[in-house]
Write a protein that holds these residues in place. Structure first.
Motif, PDB file in Angstrom:
ATOM      1  N   LEU A 105      25.157  18.892  -6.485  1.00  0.00           N
ATOM      2  CA  LEU A 105      25.337  19.844  -7.467  1.00  0.00           C
ATOM      3  C   LEU A 105      23.945  19.841  -8.246  1.00  0.00           C
ATOM      4  CD1 LEU A 105      28.461  18.884  -9.129  1.00  0.00           C
ATOM      5  CD2 LEU A 105      28.047  20.980  -8.091  1.00  0.00           C
ATOM      6  N   ASN A 106      23.553  20.944  -8.773  1.00  0.00           N
ATOM      7  CA  ASN A 106      22.290  21.126  -9.597  1.00  0.00           C
ATOM      8  C   ASN A 106      22.872  20.662 -11.224  1.00  0.00           C
ATOM      9  OD1 ASN A 106      20.613  22.747  -7.987  1.00  0.00           O
ATOM     10  ND2 ASN A 106      22.069  24.402  -8.229  1.00  0.00           N
ATOM     11  N   ARG A 107      22.057  19.463 -11.559  1.00  0.00           N
ATOM     12  CA  ARG A 107      22.154  18.826 -12.773  1.00  0.00           C
ATOM     13  C   ARG A 107      22.274  19.795 -14.099  1.00  0.00           C
ATOM     14  NH1 ARG A 107      22.652  17.390 -17.363  1.00  0.00           N
ATOM     15  NH2 ARG A 107      22.233  15.685 -18.395  1.00  0.00           N
ATOM     16  N   GLY A 108      21.448  21.071 -14.041  1.00  0.00           N
ATOM     17  CA  GLY A 108      21.343  21.582 -15.263  1.00  0.00           C
ATOM     18  C   GLY A 108      20.616  20.889 -16.562  1.00  0.00           C
ATOM     19  N   LYS A 109      20.652  21.425 -17.561  1.00  0.00           N
ATOM     20  CA  LYS A 109      19.967  20.853 -18.721  1.00  0.00           C
ATOM     21  C   LYS A 109      21.057  20.226 -19.675  1.00  0.00           C
ATOM     22  CE  LYS A 109      15.857  23.973 -18.090  1.00  0.00           C
ATOM     23  NZ  LYS A 109      15.186  24.850 -18.664  1.00  0.00           N
ATOM     24  N   GLY A 110      20.417  19.224 -20.469  1.00  0.00           N
ATOM     25  CA  GLY A 110      21.328  18.859 -21.608  1.00  0.00           C
ATOM     26  C   GLY A 110      22.565  18.451 -21.264  1.00  0.00           C
ATOM     27  N   LYS A 111      23.379  18.384 -22.287  1.00  0.00           N
ATOM     28  CA  LYS A 111      24.609  18.046 -22.250  1.00  0.00           C
ATOM     29  C   LYS A 111      25.710  19.089 -21.512  1.00  0.00           C
ATOM     30  CE  LYS A 111      28.713  16.711 -25.192  1.00  0.00           C
ATOM     31  NZ  LYS A 111      29.702  17.692 -24.366  1.00  0.00           N
ATOM     32  N   GLU A 112      25.258  20.354 -21.899  1.00  0.00           N
ATOM     33  CA  GLU A 112      25.918  21.531 -21.128  1.00  0.00           C
ATOM     34  C   GLU A 112      25.733  21.293 -19.696  1.00  0.00           C
ATOM     35  OE1 GLU A 112      25.642  26.485 -20.799  1.00  0.00           O
ATOM     36  OE2 GLU A 112      24.395  25.358 -22.291  1.00  0.00           O
ATOM     37  N   GLY A 113      24.785  21.020 -19.121  1.00  0.00           N
ATOM     38  CA  GLY A 113      24.636  20.714 -17.758  1.00  0.00           C
ATOM     39  C   GLY A 113      25.377  19.455 -17.134  1.00  0.00           C
ATOM     40  N   TRP A 114      25.349  18.516 -18.010  1.00  0.00           N
ATOM     41  CA  TRP A 114      26.401  17.457 -17.548  1.00  0.00           C
ATOM     42  C   TRP A 114      27.534  17.729 -17.668  1.00  0.00           C
ATOM     43  CZ3 TRP A 114      24.883  13.322 -14.986  1.00  0.00           C
ATOM     44  CH2 TRP A 114      25.923  12.113 -14.941  1.00  0.00           C
ATOM     45  N   ASP A 115      28.208  18.481 -18.649  1.00  0.00           N
ATOM     46  CA  ASP A 115      29.609  18.839 -18.599  1.00  0.00           C
ATOM     47  C   ASP A 115      30.149  19.702 -17.392  1.00  0.00           C
ATOM     48  OD1 ASP A 115      29.930  17.686 -21.132  1.00  0.00           O
ATOM     49  OD2 ASP A 115      29.626  19.451 -22.338  1.00  0.00           O
ATOM     50  N   VAL A 143      25.434  13.964  -5.681  1.00  0.00           N
ATOM     51  CA  VAL A 143      23.938  14.044  -5.373  1.00  0.00           C
ATOM     52  C   VAL A 143      23.605  15.142  -6.305  1.00  0.00           C
ATOM     53  CG1 VAL A 143      21.901  14.475  -4.082  1.00  0.00           C
ATOM     54  CG2 VAL A 143      24.142  13.410  -2.925  1.00  0.00           C
ATOM     55  N   LEU A 144      22.975  14.730  -7.543  1.00  0.00           N
ATOM     56  CA  LEU A 144      22.245  15.362  -8.407  1.00  0.00           C
ATOM     57  C   LEU A 144      20.960  15.899  -8.242  1.00  0.00           C
ATOM     58  CD1 LEU A 144      23.394  13.200 -11.526  1.00  0.00           C
ATOM     59  CD2 LEU A 144      24.613  15.096 -10.575  1.00  0.00           C
ATOM     60  N   LEU A 145      20.891  17.403  -8.016  1.00  0.00           N
ATOM     61  CA  LEU A 145      19.925  18.017  -7.736  1.00  0.00           C
ATOM     62  C   LEU A 145      18.910  18.423  -8.985  1.00  0.00           C
ATOM     63  CD1 LEU A 145      21.173  20.404  -4.977  1.00  0.00           C
ATOM     64  CD2 LEU A 145      20.264  18.051  -4.596  1.00  0.00           C
ATOM     65  N   VAL A 163      24.114   9.855  -7.777  1.00  0.00           N
ATOM     66  CA  VAL A 163      22.755   9.509  -7.072  1.00  0.00           C
ATOM     67  C   VAL A 163      21.542  10.744  -7.298  1.00  0.00           C
ATOM     68  CG1 VAL A 163      21.892   9.325  -4.872  1.00  0.00           C
ATOM     69  CG2 VAL A 163      23.946   8.356  -5.211  1.00  0.00           C
ATOM     70  N   TYR A 164      20.506  10.399  -7.663  1.00  0.00           N
ATOM     71  CA  TYR A 164      19.541  11.266  -8.098  1.00  0.00           C
ATOM     72  C   TYR A 164      18.737  11.871  -6.589  1.00  0.00           C
ATOM     73  CZ  TYR A 164      20.216   9.847 -12.806  1.00  0.00           C
ATOM     74  OH  TYR A 164      20.603   9.596 -14.186  1.00  0.00           O
ATOM     75  N   GLY A 165      19.063  13.145  -6.331  1.00  0.00           N
ATOM     76  CA  GLY A 165      18.675  13.635  -5.037  1.00  0.00           C
ATOM     77  C   GLY A 165      16.990  13.489  -4.652  1.00  0.00           C
ATOM     78  N   VAL A 179      18.433   9.510  -1.443  1.00  0.00           N
ATOM     79  CA  VAL A 179      19.280   9.754   0.034  1.00  0.00           C
ATOM     80  C   VAL A 179      19.481   8.625   0.544  1.00  0.00           C
ATOM     81  CG1 VAL A 179      19.105  10.995   2.282  1.00  0.00           C
ATOM     82  CG2 VAL A 179      18.514  12.268   0.318  1.00  0.00           C
ATOM     83  N   GLU A 180      18.497   7.595   0.637  1.00  0.00           N
ATOM     84  CA  GLU A 180      18.742   6.273   1.187  1.00  0.00           C
ATOM     85  C   GLU A 180      20.034   5.429   0.550  1.00  0.00           C
ATOM     86  OE1 GLU A 180      17.490   4.686   3.818  1.00  0.00           O
ATOM     87  OE2 GLU A 180      16.516   6.678   4.089  1.00  0.00           O
ATOM     88  N   ARG A 181      20.336   5.772  -0.809  1.00  0.00           N
ATOM     89  CA  ARG A 181      21.465   5.299  -1.361  1.00  0.00           C
ATOM     90  C   ARG A 181      22.832   5.751  -0.847  1.00  0.00           C
ATOM     91  NH1 ARG A 181      24.940   1.660  -1.919  1.00  0.00           N
ATOM     92  NH2 ARG A 181      26.765   2.274  -3.163  1.00  0.00           N
ATOM     93  N   VAL A 182      22.674   7.338  -0.558  1.00  0.00           N
ATOM     94  CA  VAL A 182      23.983   7.738  -0.057  1.00  0.00           C
ATOM     95  C   VAL A 182      24.272   7.227   1.374  1.00  0.00           C
ATOM     96  CG1 VAL A 182      24.802  10.013   0.802  1.00  0.00           C
ATOM     97  CG2 VAL A 182      23.323   9.888  -1.139  1.00  0.00           C
ATOM     98  N   LYS A 183      23.279   7.091   2.279  1.00  0.00           N
ATOM     99  CA  LYS A 183      23.312   6.639   3.567  1.00  0.00           C
ATOM    100  C   LYS A 183      23.962   5.208   3.483  1.00  0.00           C
ATOM    101  CE  LYS A 183      21.090   6.324   8.069  1.00  0.00           C
ATOM    102  NZ  LYS A 183      20.015   6.510   8.963  1.00  0.00           N
TER     103      LYS A 183
END
Length: 291
Positions: A105-115, A143-145, A163-165, A179-183
């Motif tokens: 998922l794309n993280r987006g900006k600020g609280k709106e992106g998190w929502d 995975v946050l892009l 996880v931060y991509g 990605v290492e955490r994903v694996k």
């Protein structure tokens, strides 16, 4: 005395990983980084990776498995329609065999992106609940892009590990990121579908009946149970002077394990109860790798 080496069990028909990505490009890049093998080509008729599959080869001291990855391309705007289709009884056999959900998922900006991240995951949770209805553990990773490491305080979103991509290396606790955490999380999962070992470990660590009782509670019996695989010997061997070096290494191993568990307890202390339970279950699987 060193215990005899055992051959890891080969899991011949593991449960599946369902990868949800917003585009072919994000899926291709992620799969290449995760598996170190070329991902499949899009369907020539549709131009999409939707419906394609790939394989992730996993190995730990307990098992080896070639886990199929089912690929689905889902625009976040259409996730509700996707969830409606897969939560339908007619499609129940699909989520029933899924052991892990990995959502890009794309993280987006600020609280709106998190929502927006929370909204999408809430829809996907309707399908995840069918997988969890099999009484087997399900891994949930988002995975946050396009997000910087540390941008968000919480590493969990309603039971999903975030996880931060783009992250690489290790965090302040020495844990793998990106990605290492994903694996790592997928490698620690029990793909055979057998719940006994996880349930036993949950009980030993104070997680009884799905309830977390004061975080991770370790008593003398628990320490002795951990001590055996770390030392590689039984109590009756303790008088053997040749094992003194092994014992010193074992003590260091226990101390490192206890520090890691304390860190996990601290991280989970501020979580809501539902998220704390899933965090604890994930931590149990990860700790299995150190035993």
């Amino acid at each position: 005395m060193t215990p005899p080496k055992t051959t890891p069990e080969e899991i011949k028909d593991p449960r599946r990983i369902l990868l949800l990505a917003p585009s072919n490009e994000t899926a291709t890049t992620f799969l290449k980084d995760l598996t170190d093998t070329p991902p499949p080509l899009p369907n020539p008729e549709t131009g999409s990776l939707e419906g394609k599959s790939h394989v992730l080869s996993l190995k730990n001291p307990h098992y080896v498995a070639d886990v199929p990855i089912w690929i689905d391309i889902v625009n976040p705007d259409g996730v509700r329609k996707w969830a409606d289709a897969f939560s339908n009884k007619k499609a129940a056999e699909v989520p029933a065999v899924v052991g892990a959900y990995v959502v890009l998922l794309n993280r987006g900006k600020g609280k709106e992106g998190w929502d927006e991240v929370e909204r999408v995951l809430k829809e996907i949770d309707r399908v995840v609940s069918i997988s969890e209805g099999t009484a087997l553990e399900v891994v949930r990773l988002v995975v946050l892009l396009g997000a910087a490491t540390g941008e968000d305080d919480m590493g969990w979103v309603d039971g999903w590990e975030a996880v931060y991509g783009t992250a690489t290396g290790k965090d302040e606790l020495g844990e793998a990121v990106g990605v290492e955490r994903v694996k790592e999380a997928l490698e620690a999962h029990g793909w055979s579908g057998e719940v006994g070992d996880v349930n036993q470990l949950e009980g030993e660590l104070g997680i009884k009946g799905g309830e977390v009782e004061g975080g991770f509670e370790i008593g003398e019996e628990d320490l002795e149970g951990m001590r055996r695989p770390i030392f590689g010997r039984d109590e009756e061997d303790e008088e053997d002077e040749e094992d003194e070096e092994d014992e010193e290494e074992g003590v260091e191993g226990i101390e490192a394990l206890m520090l890691k568990m304390q860190a996990m307890r601290d991280l989970g202390a501020g979580m809501p109860e539902a998220e704390r339970k899933k965090f604890a279950a994930k931590a149990v699987r990860d700790l299995m790798k150190t035993l």
